[in-house]
Design an enzyme around this catalytic site. Structure first.
Site, short mmCIF file in Angstrom:
data_model
loop_
_atom_site.label_atom_id
_atom_site.label_comp_id
_atom_site.label_asym_id
_atom_site.label_seq_id
_atom_site.Cartn_x
_atom_site.Cartn_y
_atom_site.Cartn_z
CD GLN A 32 -0.99 -0.99 3.68
OE1 GLN A 32 -1.99 -0.85 3.64
NE2 GLN A 32 -0.21 -1.50 4.63
CG ASP A 157 -7.03 -2.06 14.25
OD1 ASP A 157 -5.93 -1.68 14.92
OD2 ASP A 157 -7.78 -1.48 13.49
N1 SAM Z 1 -7.05 2.22 12.74
C1 SAM Z 1 -7.32 1.77 11.40
C2 SAM Z 1 -8.78 1.96 11.07
O1 SAM Z 1 -9.33 2.55 11.71
O2 SAM Z 1 -9.18 1.45 9.98
C3 SAM Z 1 -6.58 0.45 10.85
C4 SAM Z 1 -5.48 -0.05 11.76
S1 SAM Z 1 -4.19 -0.57 11.09
C5 SAM Z 1 -3.32 0.92 10.21
C6 SAM Z 1 -4.70 -1.54 9.60
C7 SAM Z 1 -3.57 -2.35 9.23
O3 SAM Z 1 -4.02 -3.62 8.69
C8 SAM Z 1 -2.37 -1.97 8.33
O4 SAM Z 1 -1.43 -1.84 8.82
C9 SAM Z 1 -2.45 -3.04 7.07
O5 SAM Z 1 -1.23 -3.20 6.78
C10 SAM Z 1 -3.01 -4.39 7.85
N2 SAM Z 1 -3.39 -5.42 7.03
C11 SAM Z 1 -4.07 -5.22 5.89
N3 SAM Z 1 -4.60 -6.64 5.44
C12 SAM Z 1 -3.74 -7.33 6.21
C13 SAM Z 1 -3.61 -8.93 6.27
N4 SAM Z 1 -4.30 -9.64 5.44
N5 SAM Z 1 -2.97 -9.37 7.31
C14 SAM Z 1 -2.35 -8.60 8.35
N6 SAM Z 1 -2.52 -7.20 8.36
C15 SAM Z 1 -3.14 -6.66 7.31
#
Ligand code: SAM
Length: 288
Positions: A32, A157
């Site tokens: 991303q 999350d």
């Molecule tokens: N606080 C944010 C919100 O309100 O939506 C989201 C928290 S965090 C930044 C979301 C995380 O999900 C990202 O760091 C992203 O890299 C992770 N992510 C997305 N797809 C994923 C997957 N298949 N496995 C593990 N992590 C994943």
């Protein structure tokens, strides 16, 4: 001063704008586009693929409501799995519970963890140094398929259901999470803004209902998530966990002996009271 604006087309022909006053980190990772920038009003802001994830000013609301509603709903949460959560805020809040003995956090993108630890250290604080926490850089879909471990609470999350997050909202993933929960276990995921995403959380509730006996949405409002209140969806295989008496929640909250800025037992209980539009299938369907 660079006042480029970061706008977020909310899919309903209106958007929010942020003054991008100083870019502190920007990178296209394997998964991303990642940007951390400074905004005088909000402090530091994390954006992934042009979607606001968290800001210095209001992250506490999201992370407290995500962590403490399930963790005070469970009678004795010891083992927790966090999926995603790369900013470290959810990990920080989960570790505040004295009963928690281990937290595995499975985040797909090491660059998000790096950017937030370096440029938004006030979110994770010393969570990664806590001996109970275990950061695993992996795709959560792969991890949940392969792990033999089971948990009392699983908190998903993730980013919204696009790209690597998309599979984390599938019935198959929910089924594997259900299998990875101990008896009495609780699953929660973030399901965005119903006013903008319409039926999304309703479909999540239906799909979770295929493998869990009790499923309910609860709401909170994060000011920088445009479009009104957001919802989390909580699911469990045990009855009586979701609709707890506020006295029970209060006993557990008092015993934990830590201060919160958004969460409290009355807010916990009230969060499950949803406005009609969030449960009206016709209204939600019209918004796709
Ligand atoms: N606080 C944010 C919100 O309100 O939506 C989201 C928290 S965090 C930044 C979301 C995380 O999900 C990202 O760091 C992203 O890299 C992770 N992510 C997305 N797809 C994923 C997957 N298949 N496995 C593990 N992590 C994943």
């Amino acid at each position: 001063m660079d006042l480029r604006e970061s706008s977020q087309q909310a899919g309903t022909h209106f958007s929010q704008k942020f003054a991008v006053e100083q870019i502190l980190f920007e990178k296209k990772s394997q998964f991303q586009h990642i940007c951390v920038f400074h905004n005088t009003g909000l402090g530091r802001v994390l954006v992934l693929d042009n979607i606001v994830q968290t800001t210095e000013l209001d992250e506490f609301i999201y992370h407290e409501m995500f962590a403490h509603v399930p963790l005070f709903s469970h009678p004795n949460p010891k083992s927790v799995l966090i999926i995603g959560g790369g900013d470290g805020g959810l990990l920080r809040e989960v570790l505040r519970h004295p009963s928690v003995e281990t937290v595995d956090m499975v985040e797909i993108d090491a660059d998000v963890v790096h950017a937030c630890r370096k440029f938004m250290p006030f979110i994770c604080r010393d969570a990664y140094e806590d001996p109970r926490s275990n950061l695993i850089i992996d795709d959560a879909l792969v991890y949940i398929q392969e792990t033999e471990k089971t948990y009392d609470v699983i908190l998903c999350d993730s980013t919204d259901p696009t790209g690597p997050s998309e599979a984390l909202f599938s019935p198959a993933f929910f089924d594997m999470c259900s299998e990875s929960l101990n008896s009495g276990g609780i699953f929660v995921n973030q399901c965005g803004i119903p006013f903008l995403r319409g039926n999304h959380h309703h479909k999540v509730i239906d799909d979770l209902g295929l493998v869990f006996s009790e499923v309910a949405a609860y709401q909170t409002t994060v000011p920088t998530y445009s479009g009104g209140p957001m919802v989390f969806v909580m699911a469990t295989k045990n009855s009586g966990v979701i609709d707890l008496p506020v006295e029970t929640i209060n006993t557990r909250y008092t015993a934990a002996e830590f201060k919160t800025l958004c969460y409290n037992p009355a807010v916990h209980k009230a969060a499950f009271a949803l406005p009609e539009y969030m449960t009206d299938p016709l209204w939600l369907k019209l918004r796709g």
